[in-house]
Design an enzyme around this catalytic site. Structure first.
Site, PDB file in Angstrom:
ATOM      1  N   GLY A  15      -1.430 -11.453 -11.982  1.00 57.43           N
ATOM      2  CA  GLY A  15      -0.882 -12.349 -12.997  1.00 57.43           C
ATOM      3  C   GLY A  15      -1.971 -12.824 -13.947  1.00 57.43           C
ATOM      4  O   GLY A  15      -3.113 -13.002 -13.531  1.00 57.43           O
ATOM      5  N   ARG A  76       0.416  -4.796 -12.792  1.00 56.49           N
ATOM      6  CA  ARG A  76       0.497  -4.536 -11.348  1.00 56.49           C
ATOM      7  C   ARG A  76       0.546  -3.009 -11.223  1.00 56.49           C
ATOM      8  O   ARG A  76       1.183  -2.354 -12.040  1.00 56.49           O
ATOM      9  CB  ARG A  76       1.761  -5.163 -10.758  1.00 56.49           C
ATOM     10  CG  ARG A  76       2.009  -6.591 -11.255  1.00 56.49           C
ATOM     11  CD  ARG A  76       1.865  -7.648 -10.193  1.00 56.49           C
ATOM     12  NE  ARG A  76       2.215  -8.969 -10.745  1.00 56.49           N
ATOM     13  CZ  ARG A  76       1.635 -10.094 -10.386  1.00 56.49           C
ATOM     14  NH1 ARG A  76       0.671 -10.100  -9.492  1.00 56.49           N
ATOM     15  NH2 ARG A  76       2.001 -11.239 -10.907  1.00 56.49           N
ATOM     16  N   ASP A 107      -5.654 -12.493  -4.782  1.00 57.42           N
ATOM     17  CA  ASP A 107      -5.962 -11.849  -3.501  1.00 57.42           C
ATOM     18  C   ASP A 107      -5.547 -10.379  -3.467  1.00 57.42           C
ATOM     19  O   ASP A 107      -6.228  -9.560  -2.840  1.00 57.42           O
ATOM     20  CB  ASP A 107      -5.379 -12.635  -2.320  1.00 57.42           C
ATOM     21  CG  ASP A 107      -3.876 -12.783  -2.390  1.00 57.42           C
ATOM     22  OD1 ASP A 107      -3.301 -12.542  -3.468  1.00 57.42           O
ATOM     23  OD2 ASP A 107      -3.279 -13.138  -1.359  1.00 57.42           O
ATOM     24  N   THR A 130      -6.554 -16.940 -11.032  1.00 61.26           N
ATOM     25  CA  THR A 130      -5.143 -17.138 -10.691  1.00 61.26           C
ATOM     26  C   THR A 130      -4.807 -18.616 -10.842  1.00 61.26           C
ATOM     27  O   THR A 130      -5.622 -19.473 -10.470  1.00 61.26           O
ATOM     28  CB  THR A 130      -4.825 -16.665  -9.249  1.00 61.26           C
ATOM     29  OG1 THR A 130      -3.533 -17.172  -8.879  1.00 61.26           O
ATOM     30  CG2 THR A 130      -5.823 -17.145  -8.225  1.00 61.26           C
ATOM     31  N   ASP A 132      -2.745 -20.143  -9.129  1.00 55.34           N
ATOM     32  CA  ASP A 132      -2.261 -20.686  -7.843  1.00 55.34           C
ATOM     33  C   ASP A 132      -3.320 -21.421  -7.026  1.00 55.34           C
ATOM     34  O   ASP A 132      -2.978 -22.166  -6.117  1.00 55.34           O
ATOM     35  CB  ASP A 132      -1.701 -19.551  -6.968  1.00 55.34           C
ATOM     36  CG  ASP A 132      -0.599 -18.778  -7.669  1.00 55.34           C
ATOM     37  OD1 ASP A 132       0.044 -19.360  -8.559  1.00 55.34           O
ATOM     38  OD2 ASP A 132      -0.389 -17.600  -7.336  1.00 55.34           O
ATOM     39  N   ASP A 134      -5.109 -20.340  -4.704  1.00 56.17           N
ATOM     40  CA  ASP A 134      -4.832 -20.059  -3.289  1.00 56.17           C
ATOM     41  C   ASP A 134      -5.912 -19.220  -2.611  1.00 56.17           C
ATOM     42  O   ASP A 134      -5.679 -18.673  -1.533  1.00 56.17           O
ATOM     43  CB  ASP A 134      -3.472 -19.343  -3.165  1.00 56.17           C
ATOM     44  CG  ASP A 134      -3.407 -18.068  -3.994  1.00 56.17           C
ATOM     45  OD1 ASP A 134      -4.338 -17.821  -4.788  1.00 56.17           O
ATOM     46  OD2 ASP A 134      -2.423 -17.327  -3.851  1.00 56.17           O
ATOM     47  N   ARG A 176       3.198 -18.988  -5.772  1.00 54.53           N
ATOM     48  CA  ARG A 176       3.321 -17.955  -4.718  1.00 54.53           C
ATOM     49  C   ARG A 176       3.515 -18.606  -3.357  1.00 54.53           C
ATOM     50  O   ARG A 176       4.504 -19.277  -3.169  1.00 54.53           O
ATOM     51  CB  ARG A 176       2.111 -17.026  -4.735  1.00 54.53           C
ATOM     52  CG  ARG A 176       2.192 -16.017  -5.861  1.00 54.53           C
ATOM     53  CD  ARG A 176       1.249 -14.890  -5.643  1.00 54.53           C
ATOM     54  NE  ARG A 176       1.909 -13.626  -5.758  1.00 54.53           N
ATOM     55  CZ  ARG A 176       1.346 -12.468  -5.491  1.00 54.53           C
ATOM     56  NH1 ARG A 176       0.119 -12.422  -5.047  1.00 54.53           N
ATOM     57  NH2 ARG A 176       1.998 -11.354  -5.652  1.00 54.53           N
TER      58      ARG A 176
HETATM   59  P1  ATP Z   1      -1.815 -13.270  -8.609  1.00 53.30           P
HETATM   60  O1  ATP Z   1      -2.308 -14.195  -7.522  1.00 53.30           O
HETATM   61  O2  ATP Z   1      -1.967 -13.856  -9.950  1.00 53.30           O
HETATM   62  O3  ATP Z   1      -0.457 -12.706  -8.363  1.00 53.30           O
HETATM   63  P2  ATP Z   1      -2.987 -10.859  -7.500  1.00 53.30           P
HETATM   64  O4  ATP Z   1      -4.282 -10.206  -7.768  1.00 53.30           O
HETATM   65  O5  ATP Z   1      -2.779 -11.397  -6.104  1.00 53.30           O
HETATM   66  O6  ATP Z   1      -2.817 -12.003  -8.607  1.00 53.30           O
HETATM   67  P3  ATP Z   1      -1.125  -8.684  -7.012  1.00 53.30           P
HETATM   68  O7  ATP Z   1       0.033  -8.226  -7.823  1.00 53.30           O
HETATM   69  O8  ATP Z   1      -0.885  -9.072  -5.602  1.00 53.30           O
HETATM   70  O9  ATP Z   1      -1.794  -9.869  -7.849  1.00 53.30           O
HETATM   71  O10 ATP Z   1      -2.241  -7.537  -7.003  1.00 53.30           O
HETATM   72  C1  ATP Z   1      -2.725  -6.964  -8.216  1.00 53.30           C
HETATM   73  C2  ATP Z   1      -2.958  -5.499  -8.029  1.00 53.30           C
HETATM   74  O11 ATP Z   1      -3.955  -5.293  -7.011  1.00 53.30           O
HETATM   75  C3  ATP Z   1      -1.748  -4.700  -7.543  1.00 53.30           C
HETATM   76  O12 ATP Z   1      -0.864  -4.370  -8.593  1.00 53.30           O
HETATM   77  C4  ATP Z   1      -2.419  -3.475  -6.950  1.00 53.30           C
HETATM   78  O13 ATP Z   1      -2.792  -2.570  -7.971  1.00 53.30           O
HETATM   79  C5  ATP Z   1      -3.695  -4.065  -6.334  1.00 53.30           C
HETATM   80  N1  ATP Z   1      -3.457  -4.319  -4.907  1.00 53.30           N
HETATM   81  C6  ATP Z   1      -2.765  -5.329  -4.346  1.00 53.30           C
HETATM   82  N2  ATP Z   1      -2.698  -5.200  -3.008  1.00 53.30           N
HETATM   83  C7  ATP Z   1      -3.345  -4.045  -2.718  1.00 53.30           C
HETATM   84  C8  ATP Z   1      -3.605  -3.324  -1.499  1.00 53.30           C
HETATM   85  N3  ATP Z   1      -3.171  -3.783  -0.306  1.00 53.30           N
HETATM   86  N4  ATP Z   1      -4.302  -2.181  -1.576  1.00 53.30           N
HETATM   87  C9  ATP Z   1      -4.753  -1.706  -2.755  1.00 53.30           C
HETATM   88  N5  ATP Z   1      -4.524  -2.338  -3.941  1.00 53.30           N
HETATM   89  C10 ATP Z   1      -3.832  -3.479  -3.921  1.00 53.30           C
END
Ligand code: ATP
Length: 327
Positions: A15, A76, A107, A130, A132, A134, A176
């Site tokens: 995000g 994503r 994360d 982020t 959040d 978190d 989240r």
């Molecule tokens: P936010 O907290 O703002 O949602 P985020 O980084 O947690 O941010 P996610 O959508 O969970 O957002 O992850 C971003 C991208 O990271 C995913 O679209 C994917 O490309 C990669 N990613 C997430 N989890 C994994 C995983 N287990 N293995 C490999 N890549 C991952």
């Protein structure tokens, strides 16, 4: 140094969060000042797989510190979750001559970054971007303060209407799985209660909230509800209240994406600038798989594994303060 880093790649993923641009600017300029080349990678891991990469100079990041969102765009990318997808991403890394990656995100972004670092023996530094807040190991994440201020000023406006009517106002807040935004926005806006995943059941929290309103002979109550504290969000909470207290009039507001937007606060710009600068320092110190955190106003390095897997809890004194101050 074991080997010299000549070129870094920087991307934003997950995000978007206000302050990501300030972080991109800081990473770029700190790298350039250490004679590294900078490659901006567009659309997060998707752009890494598709080869959407551009060389960055100082001019590419001028005039962006005050802008919300991310000039690098974010996405994503499910393909990056697979070994095949990450292999394609590595082909781009080799083609572009990238020696180290700076990933700005949450994360999920760090989970992908850590795997990538392990599979291809590559230094990866994470910046916590982020709203959040978190992530374990850092007191604040980039974007959290701006979002908190946005939510607070929205609730201030809702209170004007709330005090003119005898109603319960429910306001759904993002986060989240975490209640930091909800709890602290509730404190900052003088709300009667917060419904968050980390604490008592929804019904208990609502009873307290409504009880506070009644004890104080208030004719209205504002309750902030974390988006995933209860399945169905604020609509489900509204149903619960009506089932238990049919005489209450309830109005619900979902703040939605406006919580992500807007110019970053001074605090977020400073945090992002310090963290972006620290990311390059970390590489110079041969760090390989860490998140840049801030603890007690000091920059620190947090292993990505800990940032991802350890659970950060809301502060108990904040939770208690909200209960007491709403009486
Ligand atoms: P936010 O907290 O703002 O949602 P985020 O980084 O947690 O941010 P996610 O959508 O969970 O957002 O992850 C971003 C991208 O990271 C995913 O679209 C994917 O490309 C990669 N990613 C997430 N989890 C994994 C995983 N287990 N293995 C490999 N890549 C991952």
């Amino acid at each position: 140094m074991a080997y010299q880093i000549k070129t870094i790649g920087v991307l934003t993923s997950g995000g978007d969060a206000p302050g990501m641009n300030a972080a991109i600017r800081a990473v770029t300029r700190a790298a350039l000042s250490n004679n590294m080349q900078v490659k901006g990678i567009y659309r997060g891991y998707k752009g890494l797989i598709d080869g959407e990469v551009a060389s960055f100079t100082s001019e590419n990041v001028s005039g962006i510190i005050q802008r919300g969102g991310t000039i690098l765009k974010t996405a994503r990318c499910d393909e990056f979750r697979t070994p095949e997808g990450r292999k394609k991403a590595y082909e781009t890394v080799v083609k572009e001559g990238i020696d180290a990656l700076i990933t700005i995100g949450g994360d999920g972004t760090f989970t992908g970054a850590r795997l990538f670092s392990q599979e291809f023996d590559m230094p990866v530094i994470g910046l916590p971007g982020t709203i959040d807040n978190d992530l374990w190991g850092t007191d604040a994440t980039i974007g959290y303060d701006t979002s908190l201020n946005t939510i607070m000023s929205c609730v201030d406006k809702i209170r004007d209407t709330a005090t003119s009517h005898e109603r319960i106002f429910l306001v759904e807040v993002m986060g989240r799985d975490a209640g930091f935004l909800t709890l602290n926005a509730a404190i900052a806006s003088g709300s009667e209660a917060a419904v968050i995943p980390e604490r008592a059941t929804v019904l208990e929290q609502l009873e307290v909230a409504i009880g506070h309103g009644i004890r104080k002979s208030k004719n209205s109550s504002i309750v902030l509800v974390q988006e995933h504290a209860v399945e169905g969000g604020v609509a489900a909470v509204e149903r619960i209240i009506k089932e238990n207290n049919p005489h209450y009039e309830v109005r619900s507001t979902i703040l939605g994406h406006l919580q992500r937007g807007g110019a970053p606060t001074a605090q977020d710009r400073i945090l992002a600038s310090r963290m972006g600068y620290a990311a390059i320092q970390a590489l110079l110190e041969e760090q390989r798989s860490v998140m840049i955190g801030i603890q007690k106003n000091e920059i620190c390095y947090v292993p990505l594994s800990k940032a991802i897997h350890e659970k950060k809890d809301v502060k108990q004194d904040s939770w208690q303060a909200l209960q007491i101050l709403a009486i």
